[in-house]
Write a protein that holds these residues in place. Structure first.
Motif, PDB file in Angstrom:
ATOM      1  N   HIS A 107       0.799  -1.221   0.000  1.00  0.00           N
ATOM      2  CA  HIS A 107       0.000   0.000   0.000  1.00  0.00           C
ATOM      3  C   HIS A 107       0.839   1.282   0.000  1.00  0.00           C
ATOM      4  O   HIS A 107       0.277   2.376   0.036  1.00  0.00           O
ATOM      5  CB  HIS A 107      -0.939   0.022   1.212  1.00  0.00           C
ATOM      6  CG  HIS A 107      -1.874  -1.146   1.268  1.00  0.00           C
ATOM      7  ND1 HIS A 107      -2.442  -1.603   2.443  1.00  0.00           N
ATOM      8  CD2 HIS A 107      -2.329  -1.961   0.278  1.00  0.00           C
ATOM      9  CE1 HIS A 107      -3.208  -2.639   2.174  1.00  0.00           C
ATOM     10  NE2 HIS A 107      -3.158  -2.876   0.872  1.00  0.00           N
ATOM     11  N   PHE A 108       2.162   1.144  -0.026  1.00  0.00           N
ATOM     12  CA  PHE A 108       3.015   2.328   0.051  1.00  0.00           C
ATOM     13  C   PHE A 108       4.155   2.233  -0.962  1.00  0.00           C
ATOM     14  O   PHE A 108       4.648   1.144  -1.274  1.00  0.00           O
ATOM     15  CB  PHE A 108       3.635   2.467   1.455  1.00  0.00           C
ATOM     16  CG  PHE A 108       2.637   2.551   2.568  1.00  0.00           C
ATOM     17  CD1 PHE A 108       2.011   3.759   2.867  1.00  0.00           C
ATOM     18  CD2 PHE A 108       2.318   1.433   3.320  1.00  0.00           C
ATOM     19  CE1 PHE A 108       1.078   3.842   3.896  1.00  0.00           C
ATOM     20  CE2 PHE A 108       1.393   1.498   4.351  1.00  0.00           C
ATOM     21  CZ  PHE A 108       0.774   2.708   4.638  1.00  0.00           C
ATOM     22  N   THR A 109       4.565   3.386  -1.461  1.00  0.00           N
ATOM     23  CA  THR A 109       5.772   3.437  -2.289  1.00  0.00           C
ATOM     24  C   THR A 109       6.982   3.438  -1.368  1.00  0.00           C
ATOM     25  O   THR A 109       6.859   3.674  -0.149  1.00  0.00           O
ATOM     26  CB  THR A 109       5.795   4.709  -3.153  1.00  0.00           C
ATOM     27  OG1 THR A 109       5.902   5.861  -2.278  1.00  0.00           O
ATOM     28  CG2 THR A 109       4.532   4.830  -4.000  1.00  0.00           C
ATOM     29  N   GLY A 127       9.286   5.664  -1.289  1.00  0.00           N
ATOM     30  CA  GLY A 127       9.413   7.035  -0.771  1.00  0.00           C
ATOM     31  C   GLY A 127       8.486   7.267   0.413  1.00  0.00           C
ATOM     32  O   GLY A 127       8.882   7.901   1.410  1.00  0.00           O
ATOM     33  N   GLN A 128       7.257   6.777   0.323  1.00  0.00           N
ATOM     34  CA  GLN A 128       6.313   6.931   1.437  1.00  0.00           C
ATOM     35  C   GLN A 128       6.779   6.167   2.673  1.00  0.00           C
ATOM     36  O   GLN A 128       6.679   6.667   3.796  1.00  0.00           O
ATOM     37  CB  GLN A 128       4.927   6.448   1.000  1.00  0.00           C
ATOM     38  CG  GLN A 128       4.235   7.354  -0.003  1.00  0.00           C
ATOM     39  CD  GLN A 128       2.959   6.737  -0.561  1.00  0.00           C
ATOM     40  OE1 GLN A 128       2.864   5.516  -0.731  1.00  0.00           O
ATOM     41  NE2 GLN A 128       1.976   7.586  -0.863  1.00  0.00           N
ATOM     42  N   LEU A 129       7.304   4.963   2.453  1.00  0.00           N
ATOM     43  CA  LEU A 129       7.791   4.171   3.580  1.00  0.00           C
ATOM     44  C   LEU A 129       8.932   4.866   4.302  1.00  0.00           C
ATOM     45  O   LEU A 129       9.002   4.870   5.538  1.00  0.00           O
ATOM     46  CB  LEU A 129       8.256   2.791   3.095  1.00  0.00           C
ATOM     47  CG  LEU A 129       7.185   1.720   2.886  1.00  0.00           C
ATOM     48  CD1 LEU A 129       7.821   0.455   2.333  1.00  0.00           C
ATOM     49  CD2 LEU A 129       6.460   1.416   4.181  1.00  0.00           C
ATOM     50  N   LYS A 130       9.832   5.459   3.531  1.00  0.00           N
ATOM     51  CA  LYS A 130      10.952   6.158   4.142  1.00  0.00           C
ATOM     52  C   LYS A 130      10.469   7.319   5.002  1.00  0.00           C
ATOM     53  O   LYS A 130      10.933   7.502   6.140  1.00  0.00           O
ATOM     54  CB  LYS A 130      11.895   6.667   3.048  1.00  0.00           C
ATOM     55  CG  LYS A 130      13.173   7.294   3.582  1.00  0.00           C
ATOM     56  CD  LYS A 130      14.145   7.605   2.453  1.00  0.00           C
ATOM     57  CE  LYS A 130      15.454   8.142   3.017  1.00  0.00           C
ATOM     58  NZ  LYS A 130      16.454   8.389   1.963  1.00  0.00           N
ATOM     59  N   LEU A 131       9.521   8.071   4.486  1.00  0.00           N
ATOM     60  CA  LEU A 131       8.973   9.210   5.222  1.00  0.00           C
ATOM     61  C   LEU A 131       8.230   8.750   6.472  1.00  0.00           C
ATOM     62  O   LEU A 131       8.420   9.290   7.576  1.00  0.00           O
ATOM     63  CB  LEU A 131       8.031  10.008   4.308  1.00  0.00           C
ATOM     64  CG  LEU A 131       7.384  11.260   4.917  1.00  0.00           C
ATOM     65  CD1 LEU A 131       8.459  12.277   5.298  1.00  0.00           C
ATOM     66  CD2 LEU A 131       6.395  11.869   3.921  1.00  0.00           C
ATOM     67  N   LEU A 132       7.393   7.701   6.328  1.00  0.00           N
ATOM     68  CA  LEU A 132       6.603   7.218   7.455  1.00  0.00           C
ATOM     69  C   LEU A 132       7.482   6.583   8.528  1.00  0.00           C
ATOM     70  O   LEU A 132       7.227   6.744   9.731  1.00  0.00           O
ATOM     71  CB  LEU A 132       5.564   6.213   6.968  1.00  0.00           C
ATOM     72  CG  LEU A 132       4.435   6.788   6.107  1.00  0.00           C
ATOM     73  CD1 LEU A 132       3.596   5.676   5.503  1.00  0.00           C
ATOM     74  CD2 LEU A 132       3.556   7.721   6.946  1.00  0.00           C
ATOM     75  N   ARG A 170       8.967   9.393  10.505  1.00  0.00           N
ATOM     76  CA  ARG A 170       7.987  10.117  11.335  1.00  0.00           C
ATOM     77  C   ARG A 170       7.483   9.299  12.520  1.00  0.00           C
ATOM     78  O   ARG A 170       7.086   9.859  13.543  1.00  0.00           O
ATOM     79  CB  ARG A 170       6.804  10.560  10.469  1.00  0.00           C
ATOM     80  CG  ARG A 170       7.138  11.693   9.514  1.00  0.00           C
ATOM     81  CD  ARG A 170       5.903  12.122   8.750  1.00  0.00           C
ATOM     82  NE  ARG A 170       6.174  13.300   7.922  1.00  0.00           N
ATOM     83  CZ  ARG A 170       5.276  13.852   7.111  1.00  0.00           C
ATOM     84  NH1 ARG A 170       4.042  13.328   7.021  1.00  0.00           N
ATOM     85  NH2 ARG A 170       5.600  14.905   6.393  1.00  0.00           N
ATOM     86  N   THR A 226      15.335   2.290   3.756  1.00  0.00           N
ATOM     87  CA  THR A 226      14.526   3.412   4.236  1.00  0.00           C
ATOM     88  C   THR A 226      14.617   3.594   5.745  1.00  0.00           C
ATOM     89  O   THR A 226      14.144   4.594   6.281  1.00  0.00           O
ATOM     90  CB  THR A 226      13.036   3.213   3.886  1.00  0.00           C
ATOM     91  OG1 THR A 226      12.525   2.087   4.616  1.00  0.00           O
ATOM     92  CG2 THR A 226      12.838   3.009   2.396  1.00  0.00           C
TER      93      THR A 226
END
Length: 386
Positions: A126-128, A130-135, A138, A162
């Motif tokens: 469900h995530f790219t 890039g999204q995984l790295k950001l999440l 955070r 990531t």
């Protein structure tokens, strides 16, 4: 139950994920009772075991289970914020099991709930990257990031880069290279020793073959003396091993040695999986086949990843050895009496609970028998890890 291994950056299995497949009409109280019945054989290692409720909605009923210290219950953020959320949160605050929050659109709200999360789980589908790295960045202060359902080796590498602690999936069981046409010299030597053992050659001849590869002799003795073997005394030499174990058991451990002779970068996870399949098939067959065939079933499971481990086609790998027909038939998908056990072992690595139930039923196995065998095989693989 089905399972997924969680791998770290070094491709070692550092945790497992068990998915519960509930029968229609079953409740979380039923799931708790099932898990409680497995307490006597639950793996007590330091490796976490994640518990997913699969397609079922988790509620406070699951907390009737006194979860072992290494168990981590996966909970979707939406579950904590739903109608039954207050009861679930109250139960979590009372019993304080280890919790993995499964990230979803409501995760930001769930992180504010007064429940400590040791892990934050992300479904990689469900995530790219890039999204995984950001999440992962955070949510780092809330818990260690874990990714589930990784499908390719490339996705795995990207995931751990990531900042994710571990990633779960069966991506590593797929051959990543064009198969070679022949075995390498080290593999060929192990096969030569295996064939000598299979035809009950003189111990001196086998020792002479082993001396061609000191590393192989060392590895063999390490396996035999590992915790998974459970011997009461230490084996000091190959001759001692023959006198203590006999040729049949040595055949088993030489087979494991062959499975470790490859150079695949995913070798640690592959070997762990081969060990688990081997022990699982042996346990599933108890009482269903003659005892003399248990070692053959073990070898079938151990060799089920031989093509990937050795980097050659399965037919090429088997051509070099004098294996019984039922083993070869199962490994080549040609049927035979071992194939149902192999198919069930492979199904335990999937997400189709109904398929697992059907295949186990065809062998006359109950859900409890299957689950117990799976946990015992998990403990075996961990004890054998070198």
């Amino acid at each position: 139950m089905s399972r997924q291994p969680l791998l770290n950056r070094q491709s070692r299995v550092i945790a497992s994920r068990l998915t519960l497949h509930l029968q229609q009409g079953a409740s979380m109280h039923d799931a708790a009772n099932t898990l409680s019945a497995l307490d006597d054989i639950w793996p007590r290692s330091q490796k976490p075991i994640f518990i997913s409720c699969g397609r079922a909605a988790c509620d406070a009923g699951l907390l009737d289970w006194s979860a072992p210290e290494n168990a981590a219950i996966e909970l979707a953020a939406a579950t904590l914020l739903g109608p039954n959320g207050p009861d679930l949160i109250g139960a979590l605050q009372t019993w304080q099991p280890t919790v993995c929050l499964v990230f979803d659109p409501k995760a930001a709200q769930a992180l504010a709930v007064d429940v400590p999360f040791r892990f934050i789980g992300f479904d990689a589908r469900h995530f790219t990257v890039g999204q995984l790295k950001l999440l992962a960045t955070r949510t780092k202060s809330y818990g260690m990031g874990i990714a589930f359902n990784i499908e390719t080796a490339e996705d795995f590498r990207a995931c751990v880069d990531t900042g994710i602690t571990a990633a779960a999936g069966w991506f590593f069981t797929k051959p990543s290279k064009v198969p070679a046409k022949t075995l390498n010299p080290a593999q060929t030597n192990i096969v030569r020793v295996l064939n000598l053992v299979r035809k009950n050659a003189d111990v001196q001849d086998i020792e002479a073959a082993l001396k061609h590869d000191v590393a192989m002799s060392y590895k063999l003795l390490r396996y035999i003396n590992s915790a998974g073997f459970g011997l009461s005394c230490e084996i000091q030499s190959f001759r001692h091993a023959v006198s203590m174990l006999g040729y049949d058991k040595l055949n088993r451990w030489l087979s494991l040695l062959l499975a470790t002779a490859g150079k695949d970068p995913m070798a640690p996870a592959l070997i762990y999986t081969a060990l688990l399949r081997a022990r699982l098939m042996e346990l599933l067959a108890v009482g269903l086949v003659d005892k003399s065939e248990y070692d053959n079933l073990f070898i079938t499971g151990a060799f089920s990843l031989l093509d990937t481990l050795l980097g050659v086609g399965m037919e090429q790998a088997l051509d070099a050895m004098r294996l019984p027909d039922p083993i070869c038939d199962a490994l080549l998908g040609n049927g035979g009496r071992y194939q149902p056990f192999l198919e069930l072992a492979l199904s335990s690595e999937g997400e189709a609970g109904e398929v697992i139930a059907e295949q186990a039923s065809m062998l006359g196995l109950t859900a409890d028998q299957f689950n117990r065998a799976q946990l015992q095989a998990l403990s075996f693989a961990e004890a054998m890890e070198l």
